[in-house]
Write a protein that holds these residues in place. Structure first.
Motif, PDB file in Angstrom:
ATOM      1  N   UNK A  24      42.069  60.007  38.855  1.00  0.00           N
ATOM      2  CA  UNK A  24      40.718  60.900  38.841  1.00  0.00           C
ATOM      3  C   UNK A  24      39.616  60.543  37.867  1.00  0.00           C
ATOM      4  N   UNK A  25      38.583  59.979  38.303  1.00  0.00           N
ATOM      5  CA  UNK A  25      37.687  59.422  37.464  1.00  0.00           C
ATOM      6  C   UNK A  25      36.158  60.011  37.437  1.00  0.00           C
ATOM      7  N   UNK A  26      35.503  60.582  36.422  1.00  0.00           N
ATOM      8  CA  UNK A  26      34.040  61.121  36.512  1.00  0.00           C
ATOM      9  C   UNK A  26      33.154  60.144  36.920  1.00  0.00           C
ATOM     10  N   UNK A  27      33.171  58.791  36.119  1.00  0.00           N
ATOM     11  CA  UNK A  27      31.964  57.799  36.327  1.00  0.00           C
ATOM     12  C   UNK A  27      32.176  57.332  37.738  1.00  0.00           C
ATOM     13  N   UNK A  28      32.989  57.700  38.766  1.00  0.00           N
ATOM     14  CA  UNK A  28      33.034  56.803  40.002  1.00  0.00           C
ATOM     15  C   UNK A  28      34.121  55.661  39.673  1.00  0.00           C
ATOM     16  N   UNK A  29      34.112  54.964  40.605  1.00  0.00           N
ATOM     17  CA  UNK A  29      34.954  53.773  40.612  1.00  0.00           C
ATOM     18  C   UNK A  29      34.488  52.613  41.493  1.00  0.00           C
ATOM     19  N   UNK A  30      34.349  51.409  40.800  1.00  0.00           N
ATOM     20  CA  UNK A  30      34.314  50.316  41.676  1.00  0.00           C
ATOM     21  C   UNK A  30      35.650  49.356  41.648  1.00  0.00           C
ATOM     22  N   UNK A  31      36.285  49.140  42.562  1.00  0.00           N
ATOM     23  CA  UNK A  31      37.740  48.054  42.432  1.00  0.00           C
ATOM     24  C   UNK A  31      37.341  47.140  43.352  1.00  0.00           C
ATOM     25  N   UNK A  32      37.488  45.934  42.613  1.00  0.00           N
ATOM     26  CA  UNK A  32      37.500  44.486  43.268  1.00  0.00           C
ATOM     27  C   UNK A  32      39.015  43.842  43.315  1.00  0.00           C
ATOM     28  N   UNK A  33      39.298  43.560  44.453  1.00  0.00           N
ATOM     29  CA  UNK A  33      40.548  42.772  44.657  1.00  0.00           C
ATOM     30  C   UNK A  33      41.736  43.667  44.038  1.00  0.00           C
ATOM     31  N   UNK A  34      41.890  44.658  43.949  1.00  0.00           N
ATOM     32  CA  UNK A  34      42.791  45.447  43.161  1.00  0.00           C
ATOM     33  C   UNK A  34      44.077  45.874  43.867  1.00  0.00           C
ATOM     34  N   UNK A  35      45.231  46.164  43.379  1.00  0.00           N
ATOM     35  CA  UNK A  35      46.451  46.645  44.009  1.00  0.00           C
ATOM     36  C   UNK A  35      46.581  47.692  43.514  1.00  0.00           C
ATOM     37  N   UNK A  36      46.551  49.025  44.137  1.00  0.00           N
ATOM     38  CA  UNK A  36      46.870  50.376  43.590  1.00  0.00           C
ATOM     39  C   UNK A  36      47.990  50.860  44.544  1.00  0.00           C
TER      40      UNK A  36
END
Length: 123
Positions: A24-36
């Protein structure tokens, strides 16, 4: 897990939440080549008033309600901003939402839902 940075790159995050959202993130999220790898009792990834941008990577999400969700909290965002967008630029997604009304992706605004007549949509 609350994320305070709005950008992650080339990391692996393993998150399990038996009570609420996975991320949960308030500032939004940018994920590049991640593994979740996320297991959550509510939403897998959630932002309010900011977009989620996923630039490649592998996302395995098991949630009860929604896999990836953005919402806006005011009508200002609902009518004039891309704050509640989910932007997917490549990647592999395996999303399981097990609840009765479970959804993989959900981007919407709360508090403002204009009513449209059919003629408005055809104009």
């Amino acid at each position: 897990m609350n994320i305070v940075s709005s950008s992650v790159a080339k990391v692996t995050l393993n998150v399990t939440s038996s009570a609420y959202n996975g991320i949960y993130t308030l500032p939004g999220i940018v994920a590049d080549e991640t593994t979740f790898n996320i297991t959550s009792a509510v939403d897998g990834i959630k932002t309010i008033d900011n977009p989620i941008t996923l630039n490649g990577g592998t996302y395995t999400i098991k949630s009860v309600v929604r896999g990836i969700r953005t919402i806006s909290s005011t009508s200002t965002y609902a009518t004039s901003s891309s704050a509640h967008n989910i932007i997917v630029n490549d990647g592999t997604y395996t999303i399981t939402a097990t609840g009765d009304d479970g959804e993989g992706f959900k981007a919407y605004a709360t508090g403002y839902f204009p009513s449209f007549e059919e003629t408005d949509l055809l104009a």
